[in-house]
Design an enzyme around this catalytic site. Structure first.
Site, PDB file in Angstrom:
ATOM      1  N   TRP A  21      -5.803  82.787 -95.171  1.00 36.48           N
ATOM      2  CA  TRP A  21      -7.105  82.622 -94.519  1.00 36.48           C
ATOM      3  C   TRP A  21      -7.205  83.550 -93.310  1.00 36.48           C
ATOM      4  O   TRP A  21      -6.250  83.725 -92.558  1.00 36.48           O
ATOM      5  CB  TRP A  21      -7.262  81.171 -94.066  1.00 36.48           C
ATOM      6  CG  TRP A  21      -8.488  80.905 -93.268  1.00 36.48           C
ATOM      7  CD1 TRP A  21      -9.779  81.106 -93.636  1.00 36.48           C
ATOM      8  CD2 TRP A  21      -8.541  80.373 -91.943  1.00 36.48           C
ATOM      9  NE1 TRP A  21     -10.629  80.718 -92.629  1.00 36.48           N
ATOM     10  CE2 TRP A  21      -9.900  80.271 -91.576  1.00 36.48           C
ATOM     11  CE3 TRP A  21      -7.562  79.960 -91.035  1.00 36.48           C
ATOM     12  CZ2 TRP A  21     -10.313  79.782 -90.342  1.00 36.48           C
ATOM     13  CZ3 TRP A  21      -7.985  79.469 -89.816  1.00 36.48           C
ATOM     14  CH2 TRP A  21      -9.340  79.379 -89.478  1.00 36.48           C
ATOM     15  N   ASP A  49      -0.930  80.038-100.569  1.00 29.99           N
ATOM     16  CA  ASP A  49      -2.159  79.245-100.504  1.00 29.99           C
ATOM     17  C   ASP A  49      -3.345  80.128-100.138  1.00 29.99           C
ATOM     18  O   ASP A  49      -3.272  80.924 -99.200  1.00 29.99           O
ATOM     19  CB  ASP A  49      -2.002  78.136 -99.459  1.00 29.99           C
ATOM     20  CG  ASP A  49      -3.247  77.289 -99.332  1.00 29.99           C
ATOM     21  OD1 ASP A  49      -3.390  76.331-100.110  1.00 29.99           O
ATOM     22  OD2 ASP A  49      -4.084  77.592 -98.458  1.00 29.99           O
ATOM     23  N   TYR A  54     -12.411  82.295 -98.859  1.00 27.62           N
ATOM     24  CA  TYR A  54     -11.830  83.276 -97.942  1.00 27.62           C
ATOM     25  C   TYR A  54     -12.303  84.673 -98.320  1.00 27.62           C
ATOM     26  O   TYR A  54     -11.998  85.177 -99.400  1.00 27.62           O
ATOM     27  CB  TYR A  54     -10.300  83.213 -97.968  1.00 27.62           C
ATOM     28  CG  TYR A  54      -9.698  81.896 -97.547  1.00 27.62           C
ATOM     29  CD1 TYR A  54     -10.431  80.943 -96.841  1.00 27.62           C
ATOM     30  CD2 TYR A  54      -8.372  81.598 -97.843  1.00 27.62           C
ATOM     31  CE1 TYR A  54      -9.868  79.730 -96.453  1.00 27.62           C
ATOM     32  CE2 TYR A  54      -7.806  80.382 -97.461  1.00 27.62           C
ATOM     33  CZ  TYR A  54      -8.561  79.460 -96.774  1.00 27.62           C
ATOM     34  OH  TYR A  54      -7.993  78.257 -96.397  1.00 27.62           O
TER      35      TYR A  54
END
Length: 334
Positions: A21, A49, A54
């Site tokens: 992210w 992850d 994003y």
């Protein structure tokens, strides 16, 4: 690298998990992002992850490209669905059956894989019946497109209701992904006890409080150039809550604690998170490969009760504990 079981399942994940992210497809160039992923793999991280939101899908594409050539069975790839994506039309958001089933297919294409190990509800959707959401996730599992289901930033009551429906649909929710750090402890009072009861682990984001717990932000001093606090793509908004002089002064009191242990303040922050037995993994991002090598050392650190007490004393009333700040938005963004 140490590995932990994720919830009441047989899936093991690296307790330091790589999250992309605010980096891949956004803050850093693709070649640097790939170098960060390679550094994570070299350090023993097997769990990665991401989320469809994003960089509006670009982060999934960058991660998929960076992992090409790796043995798929040796990786745990996680992604999420909920926030507006694509052209952000009325059905390009939320946890409706339509958005979940279309979202998983789009994520798999971008990631270049036939399945994800964990598919997560990025937030709770108050505008879709929970029964519809859980049934759709069950179909994703039965279709073999996700091996396990998790959620993110759900309250204790939402976790309880979701787990009951999941078990009726033949699967279990095994994880929750909340914000958690030595400065942000809102899940401790309700979410963690409920999760333990339900067989759910936490995969926590922002264990270093967006960089504040590294100690690089000094009270009364200008914000460092190139830091998260000066990022106008979203990072500055997330970190703003911690940038008052009182909090920054208290954070500086962690430095002698870290020095006594022979570790950095960032390693202390990650080790603090991992000291909680309901935490399966701490999500750590990177904008430079060398950051991975530093953060990974937290996996080797065990903090005893005396050190944990010193950390509590140092941070004092700068710690946010209000359980009411746990949770998802009350309405969709679009």
């Amino acid at each position: 690298m140490a590995y932990r079981y994720l919830g009441n399942s047989g899936l093991k994940i690296s307790e330091i998990t790589y999250g992309n992210w605010l980096t891949h497809g956004s803050q850093v160039e693709n070649d640097i992002a790939t170098q960060c992923v390679r550094a994570a793999l070299d350090a023993g991280i097997t769990t990665f992850d991401t989320a469809d939101v994003y960089a509006n899908g670009a982060a999934e594409t960058v991660l998929g490209d960076a992992l090409k050539g790796e043995r798929r069975e040796s990786l745990e790839i996680f992604t999420k669905v909920y926030f507006p994506v694509g052209p952000k039309g009325p059905n390009d958001t939320g946890l409706s059956r339509k958005h979940i089933l279309e979202g998983i297919d789009a994520s798999l294409r971008r990631l270049g894989t036939e399945y994800v190990d964990l598919y997560q509800a990025h937030r709770y959707d108050v505008e879709t019946p929970l029964e519809e959401t859980i049934a759709a996730f069950g179909d994703v599992v039965r279709q073999g497109k996700a091996l396990y289901i998790g959620v993110s930033e759900w309250t204790a009551d939402q976790l309880r209701a979701g787990q009951e429906l999941a078990r009726q649909n033949g699967f279990s929710i095994i994880s929750n992904q909340p914000q958690y750090s030595a400065l942000w402890r809102v899940i401790e009072d309700q979410v963690i006890p409920t999760s333990k009861e339900l067989g759910i682990s936490q995969i926590v984001w922002s264990p270093i409080a967006q960089g504040v717990l590294t100690g690089k932000y000094l009270p009364g001093q200008p914000l460092p150039d190139g830091s998260r606090a000066k990022d106008d793509k979203g990072g500055d908004k997330m970190i703003a809550r911690y940038l008052d002089d009182q909090t920054l002064t208290r954070v500086q009191q962690l430095k002698p604690i870290a020095d006594d242990l022979g570790i950095t303040m960032a390693q202390l922050a990650v080790a603090w998170v991992l000291a909680n037995d309901n935490i399966a993994a701490a999500l750590v991002g990177a904008s430079r490969p060398e950051q991975i090598a530093e953060n990974i050392k937290a996996s080797e650190v065990t903090l005893d009760a005396d050190v944990l007490a010193k950390i509590d004393d140092a941070l004092g009333d700068s710690v946010e504990r209000d359980a009411g700040k746990t949770g998802s938005p009350e309405a969709r963004l679009v």
